[in-house]
Design an enzyme around this catalytic site. Structure first.
Site, PDB file in Angstrom:
ATOM      1  N   CYS A 250     -90.453  -8.574 -17.887  1.00  0.00           N
ATOM      2  CA  CYS A 250     -91.660  -8.121 -17.865  1.00  0.00           C
ATOM      3  C   CYS A 250     -92.361  -8.471 -16.485  1.00  0.00           C
ATOM      4  CB  CYS A 250     -92.558  -8.510 -19.130  1.00  0.00           C
ATOM      5  SG  CYS A 250     -94.292  -7.953 -19.044  1.00  0.00           S
ATOM      6  N   ASN A 259     -86.177  -4.766 -22.562  1.00  0.00           N
ATOM      7  CA  ASN A 259     -86.037  -3.842 -23.570  1.00  0.00           C
ATOM      8  C   ASN A 259     -85.515  -4.323 -24.724  1.00  0.00           C
ATOM      9  OD1 ASN A 259     -86.369  -2.107 -20.746  1.00  0.00           O
ATOM     10  ND2 ASN A 259     -86.576  -0.555 -22.653  1.00  0.00           N
TER      11      ASN A 259
HETATM   12 ZN    ZN Z   1     -89.809   0.069 -19.931  1.00  0.00          ZN
END
Ligand code: ZN
Length: 326
Positions: A250, A259
């Site tokens: 992230c 994910n």
């Molecule tokens: Zn994504």
């Protein structure tokens, strides 16, 4: 009279590691290894793969070979090969390459949309209308035409803006379909979703657009990826994005997982009695291979540590006599 078992409900897993995953890691995986990844995922039963992104190579050098990987993927039987396209130019490349599907990202958060796409959400909707016109003019015949998917990101909250109103997400889903998208998806781009919110929004969205809402896309940034996927499944969604090894991270949380891991999600759905068509042990094998392609890059997920629960008819692995496990 023996009771017939109800037929298993099918779920579709779309592997997005080659796009969402690799775009966030610095290691560049070579084209030949990406094609090996596509081959192995296909052999494991994955039937949809997002192979890359049609963005300029200078912006994402990791995905500069998207066309080559796409050409490879298009040769595999029964595989839906999709690419992300940020704008009309990218869509024209996807159409020329014959992608089965193209995903146009839209951020429901105005702040995130301006920061990442340099467009307002409604400007993206207008771009989808231009992409639809280009698709229709390109001679793509019905049946073999490239599917246009509008992917609504930051649908559950946003790092820059905070709250993203549900009404705005629902409005944008409808606007994308009205502009010519064939289907839509909802994404928790930055890991703000929780199962209750997922349940509420997917309920409303499915009520509004029905099965044209095809995919749920969750990041496991705060450990709620699988719980969110379960909530979306319960609401009625049958398509899920996932990244092998939970790669991706992230941008706002260095070291955070990406994910939801494909192997964990496939295992959960299969354990619940859903039919994914995916061979989970083959995915675990592929995960080990992925670690070699991404040396030093953290992989995530849980299943790889304990492995699948074996049935009584399957041979148990040799016991590890060095350690007792109680
Ligand atoms: Zn994504």
């Amino acid at each position: 009279m023996p009771t017939a078992h109800p037929p298993a409900v099918s779920a579709t897993l779309r592997e997005v590691g080659l796009r969402d995953g690799l775009q966030s890691v610095t290691t560049i995986v070579g084209t030949a290894d990406k094609c090996r990844w596509v081959d192995a995922a296909h052999a494991a039963g994955v039937r949809e793969i997002e192979v890359g992104s049609m963005v300029p190579a200078r912006l994402l050098p990791q995905l500069a070979d998207t066309e080559a990987v796409l050409q490879h993927a298009l040769r595999l039987p029964g595989l839906v090969a999709s690419v992300l396209v940020p704008n009309l130019k990218g869509a024209q490349r996807a159409l020329a390459a014959g992608a089965h599907a193209m995903i146009v990202p839209l951020s429901a958060s105005h702040a995130h949309s301006l920061a990442n796409l340099r467009k307002t959400p409604d400007e993206v909707v207008a771009e989808v209308a231009r992409i639809r016109a280009a698709r229709d003019a390109s001679g793509n015949r019905a049946g073999s035409r490239t599917i246009i998917e509008g992917g609504v990101g930051t649908a559950f909250g946003c790092t820059l803006q905070g709250e993203v109103p549900e009404a705005e997400v629902l409005r944008l889903l409808q606007a994308l379909l009205d502009a010519g998208a064939d289907r839509v998806s909802l994404a928790d781009t930055v890991g703000h979703a929780d199962p209750a919110r997922v349940s509420r929004l997917f309920d409303k969205a499915l009520h509004r657009v029905g099965d044209r809402l095809r995919y749920a896309h969750f990041h496991d940034t705060r450990g709620m990826g699988l719980a969110n996927a379960y909530a979306a499944w319960q609401a009625g969604v049958r398509g899920f994005d996932a990244c092998l090894g939970g790669i991706g991270g992230c941008p706002h949380a260095p070291g955070a997982s990406g994910n939801v891991a494909t192997e964990d999600l496939a295992y959960m759905l299969e354990r619940m009695g859903a039919h994914t068509g995916v061979q989970v042990p083959a995915l675990l094998q592929l995960r080990r291979q992925l670690q070699q392609w991404l040396p030093g890059e953290p992989l995530h997920g849980s299943l790889w540590q304990a492995g699948v629960i074996r049935t009584r008819t399957e041979p148990a692995p040799a016991p590890n006599t060095a350690a007792a496990c109680l």
